[in-house]
Scaffold this motif. Structure first.
Motif, PDB file in Angstrom:
ATOM      1  N   SER A 198       0.807  -1.226   0.000  1.00 19.84           N
ATOM      2  CA  SER A 198       0.000   0.000   0.000  1.00 19.84           C
ATOM      3  C   SER A 198       0.838   1.272   0.000  1.00 19.84           C
ATOM      4  O   SER A 198       0.283   2.361  -0.208  1.00 19.84           O
ATOM      5  CB  SER A 198      -0.947  -0.010   1.207  1.00 19.84           C
ATOM      6  OG  SER A 198      -0.246  -0.336   2.389  1.00 19.84           O
ATOM      7  N   GLY A 199       2.141   1.173   0.218  1.00 25.74           N
ATOM      8  CA  GLY A 199       2.993   2.363   0.177  1.00 25.74           C
ATOM      9  C   GLY A 199       2.454   3.440   1.106  1.00 25.74           C
ATOM     10  O   GLY A 199       2.154   3.186   2.276  1.00 25.74           O
ATOM     11  N   VAL A 218      -2.058   5.654  -1.160  1.00 23.28           N
ATOM     12  CA  VAL A 218      -2.808   6.363  -2.209  1.00 23.28           C
ATOM     13  C   VAL A 218      -3.975   5.510  -2.711  1.00 23.28           C
ATOM     14  O   VAL A 218      -5.123   5.976  -2.795  1.00 23.28           O
ATOM     15  CB  VAL A 218      -1.872   6.751  -3.384  1.00 23.28           C
ATOM     16  CG1 VAL A 218      -2.661   7.421  -4.500  1.00 23.28           C
ATOM     17  CG2 VAL A 218      -0.746   7.658  -2.900  1.00 23.28           C
ATOM     18  N   ASP A 231       1.982  -3.288   3.923  1.00 23.65           N
ATOM     19  CA  ASP A 231       3.256  -2.994   3.267  1.00 23.65           C
ATOM     20  C   ASP A 231       4.370  -3.477   4.200  1.00 23.65           C
ATOM     21  O   ASP A 231       4.171  -3.571   5.410  1.00 23.65           O
ATOM     22  CB  ASP A 231       3.412  -1.480   3.025  1.00 23.65           C
ATOM     23  CG  ASP A 231       4.418  -1.161   1.928  1.00 23.65           C
ATOM     24  OD1 ASP A 231       3.989  -0.786   0.819  1.00 23.65           O
ATOM     25  OD2 ASP A 231       5.636  -1.293   2.184  1.00 23.65           O
ATOM     26  N   TRP A 232       5.533  -3.776   3.622  1.00 26.25           N
ATOM     27  CA  TRP A 232       6.610  -4.264   4.503  1.00 26.25           C
ATOM     28  C   TRP A 232       7.622  -3.168   4.843  1.00 26.25           C
ATOM     29  O   TRP A 232       8.606  -3.449   5.518  1.00 26.25           O
ATOM     30  CB  TRP A 232       7.260  -5.510   3.940  1.00 26.25           C
ATOM     31  CG  TRP A 232       7.970  -5.373   2.614  1.00 26.25           C
ATOM     32  CD1 TRP A 232       8.231  -4.243   1.918  1.00 26.25           C
ATOM     33  CD2 TRP A 232       8.540  -6.467   1.871  1.00 26.25           C
ATOM     34  NE1 TRP A 232       8.898  -4.535   0.780  1.00 26.25           N
ATOM     35  CE2 TRP A 232       9.114  -5.899   0.725  1.00 26.25           C
ATOM     36  CE3 TRP A 232       8.630  -7.837   2.062  1.00 26.25           C
ATOM     37  CZ2 TRP A 232       9.760  -6.681  -0.236  1.00 26.25           C
ATOM     38  CZ3 TRP A 232       9.279  -8.593   1.111  1.00 26.25           C
ATOM     39  CH2 TRP A 232       9.828  -8.028  -0.021  1.00 26.25           C
ATOM     40  N   ALA A 233       7.378  -1.943   4.386  1.00 25.36           N
ATOM     41  CA  ALA A 233       8.294  -0.842   4.710  1.00 25.36           C
ATOM     42  C   ALA A 233       7.626   0.073   5.739  1.00 25.36           C
ATOM     43  O   ALA A 233       6.670   0.782   5.413  1.00 25.36           O
ATOM     44  CB  ALA A 233       8.652  -0.066   3.449  1.00 25.36           C
ATOM     45  N   GLU A 289       3.676 -11.599  -0.155  1.00 30.08           N
ATOM     46  CA  GLU A 289       3.798 -13.003  -0.569  1.00 30.08           C
ATOM     47  C   GLU A 289       3.368 -13.959   0.540  1.00 30.08           C
ATOM     48  O   GLU A 289       3.263 -15.152   0.324  1.00 30.08           O
ATOM     49  CB  GLU A 289       5.251 -13.295  -0.981  1.00 30.08           C
ATOM     50  CG  GLU A 289       5.646 -12.574  -2.256  1.00 30.08           C
ATOM     51  CD  GLU A 289       7.070 -12.889  -2.702  1.00 30.08           C
ATOM     52  OE1 GLU A 289       7.481 -12.318  -3.713  1.00 30.08           O
ATOM     53  OE2 GLU A 289       7.760 -13.684  -2.039  1.00 30.08           O
ATOM     54  N   HIS A 295       1.630  -1.277  -8.804  1.00 29.73           N
ATOM     55  CA  HIS A 295       3.094  -1.228  -8.907  1.00 29.73           C
ATOM     56  C   HIS A 295       3.780  -2.143  -7.882  1.00 29.73           C
ATOM     57  O   HIS A 295       4.782  -1.760  -7.282  1.00 29.73           O
ATOM     58  CB  HIS A 295       3.608   0.215  -8.772  1.00 29.73           C
ATOM     59  CG  HIS A 295       2.985   1.143  -9.771  1.00 29.73           C
ATOM     60  ND1 HIS A 295       2.994   2.499  -9.642  1.00 29.73           N
ATOM     61  CD2 HIS A 295       2.313   0.893 -10.920  1.00 29.73           C
ATOM     62  CE1 HIS A 295       2.351   3.055 -10.666  1.00 29.73           C
ATOM     63  NE2 HIS A 295       1.932   2.083 -11.454  1.00 29.73           N
ATOM     64  N   LEU A 296       3.234  -3.315  -7.717  1.00 27.95           N
ATOM     65  CA  LEU A 296       3.848  -4.328  -6.859  1.00 27.95           C
ATOM     66  C   LEU A 296       4.375  -5.497  -7.685  1.00 27.95           C
ATOM     67  O   LEU A 296       5.499  -5.967  -7.457  1.00 27.95           O
ATOM     68  CB  LEU A 296       2.818  -4.858  -5.838  1.00 27.95           C
ATOM     69  CG  LEU A 296       3.221  -6.153  -5.116  1.00 27.95           C
ATOM     70  CD1 LEU A 296       4.438  -5.919  -4.208  1.00 27.95           C
ATOM     71  CD2 LEU A 296       2.066  -6.720  -4.291  1.00 27.95           C
ATOM     72  N   LEU A 328       7.985  -8.320  -7.530  1.00 24.69           N
ATOM     73  CA  LEU A 328       7.853  -9.536  -6.712  1.00 24.69           C
ATOM     74  C   LEU A 328       9.017 -10.487  -6.958  1.00 24.69           C
ATOM     75  O   LEU A 328       9.446 -10.698  -8.095  1.00 24.69           O
ATOM     76  CB  LEU A 328       6.538 -10.251  -7.046  1.00 24.69           C
ATOM     77  CG  LEU A 328       5.265  -9.593  -6.514  1.00 24.69           C
ATOM     78  CD1 LEU A 328       4.030 -10.265  -7.105  1.00 24.69           C
ATOM     79  CD2 LEU A 328       5.220  -9.630  -4.990  1.00 24.69           C
TER      80      LEU A 328
END
Ligand SMILES: C[S@@+](CC[C@H](N)C(=O)[O-])C[C@H]1O[C@@H](n2cnc3c(N)ncnc32)[C@H](O)[C@@H]1O
Length: 269
Positions: A65-66, A69, A85-87, A113, A129-130, A134
């Motif tokens: 999801s960044g 947005v 999201d992982w960040a 994943e 934009h994922l 991957l």
């Protein structure tokens, strides 16, 4: 852990995470990431509605999801949204923006994943934009099928950021020349030279290192068990509204890229 062992355990996924964590600070400055006009927002709404319909209280999982947005677009349409999201720096921005805009969106840390979400849970799984980044799309698609309810829908928005056609190359060259000559509006910088090199290096090692073509993504979705797969390359309305943020050649170069949405369903029981 020793430095050597730590180094050995640091893999491509960690590199991708670290890259996006660093990009988080400036991510929303770029047109194409954050939305800069109501016209563009409406164009995105129409794309999502075309494929998923109105939210009407249905559940949606926005993967990668960044800064949130796409989660906000889904929220606008009446979905009950979870962003993953992982960040952590991306999530922090997503949460702040949701708070400022009084949105009830839940954002959590996780891997697209291996989401750790329950089986048959979501009406819609969405990502923008994922797919191009991957490491193991087959595993990811199987995971997305698992968390969708029977009859639930997947919407992917992505592109091939590797293969450029002759027109795109020409427009990019003209754009660069115009900027150097001071005749054209400058692009929003997408990070330092070092970051751009990291981006190139990551892109060369992910599954779709030769570019995520819509047909290849659709094939893999079919093999995973998705049905009713539709490729939609008509993103013109979105590109037209975004173009106002760029110089003419940058806008034309972008319009020439292979960008698409793919909608697919989990079979009904
Ligand atoms: C280009 S950004 C897109 C963000 C957002 N979807 C958008 O369109 O504005 C890519 C995002 O994917 C996230 N990401 C990449 N691979 C991931 C994974 N396996 N699991 C969770 N997040 C991932 C990154 O942390 C980053 O926030």
């Amino acid at each position: 852990m020793s430095d050597v062992a730590e180094q050995r355990n640091y893999n491509l996924r960690d590199e991708i995470k670290a890259y996006w964590s660093e990009r988080a600070a400036t991510f929303d400055l770029s047109p194409g990431h954050e939305i800069f006009s109501e016209e563009e927002r409406a164009a995105w709404h129409r794309l999502i509605r075309r494929h998923l319909g109105e939210g009407a209280g249905r559940t949606a999982l926005d993967l990668a999801s960044g800064t949130g947005v796409v989660s906000q677009l889904l929220d606008d349409l009446g979905f009950r949204v979870t962003g993953l999201d992982w960040a952590e720096p991306m999530l922090e921005r997503a949460r702040n923006k949701a708070r400022e805009r009084r949105r009830k969106i839940s954002f959590r840390l996780g891997d697209a994943e291996n989401t750790m979400e329950p089986d048959d849970h979501y009406d819609a799984v969405v990502n923008r934009h994922l797919v191009w980044t991957l490491v193991d799309p087959a595993a990811a698609f199987a995971e997305w099928l698992r968390v969708l309810k029977p009859g639930g829908m997947l919407l992917i928005v992505d592109g091939d950021f590797v293969n450029t056609n002759a027109l795109e190359r020409l427009f990019s060259k003209l754009g660069a020349w115009g900027q150097r000559a001071g005749l054209l509006k400058a692009d929003t910088p997408s990070g330092s030279r070092e970051m751009m090199e990291t981006h190139r290096s990551i892109l060369s090692r992910v599954h779709f290192s030769r570019g995520a073509r819509a047909e290849d993504v659709a094939d893999l979705l079919r093999k995973t068990g998705f049905v009713d797969i539709q490729i939609d390359t008509d993103l013109n309305e979105i590109h037209r509204t975004q173009a106002k943020n760029w110089n003419v050649f940058k806008a034309l170069a972008r319009k020439s890229q292979h960008r698409y949405a793919i909608r697919a369903s989990k079979p009904s029981n």
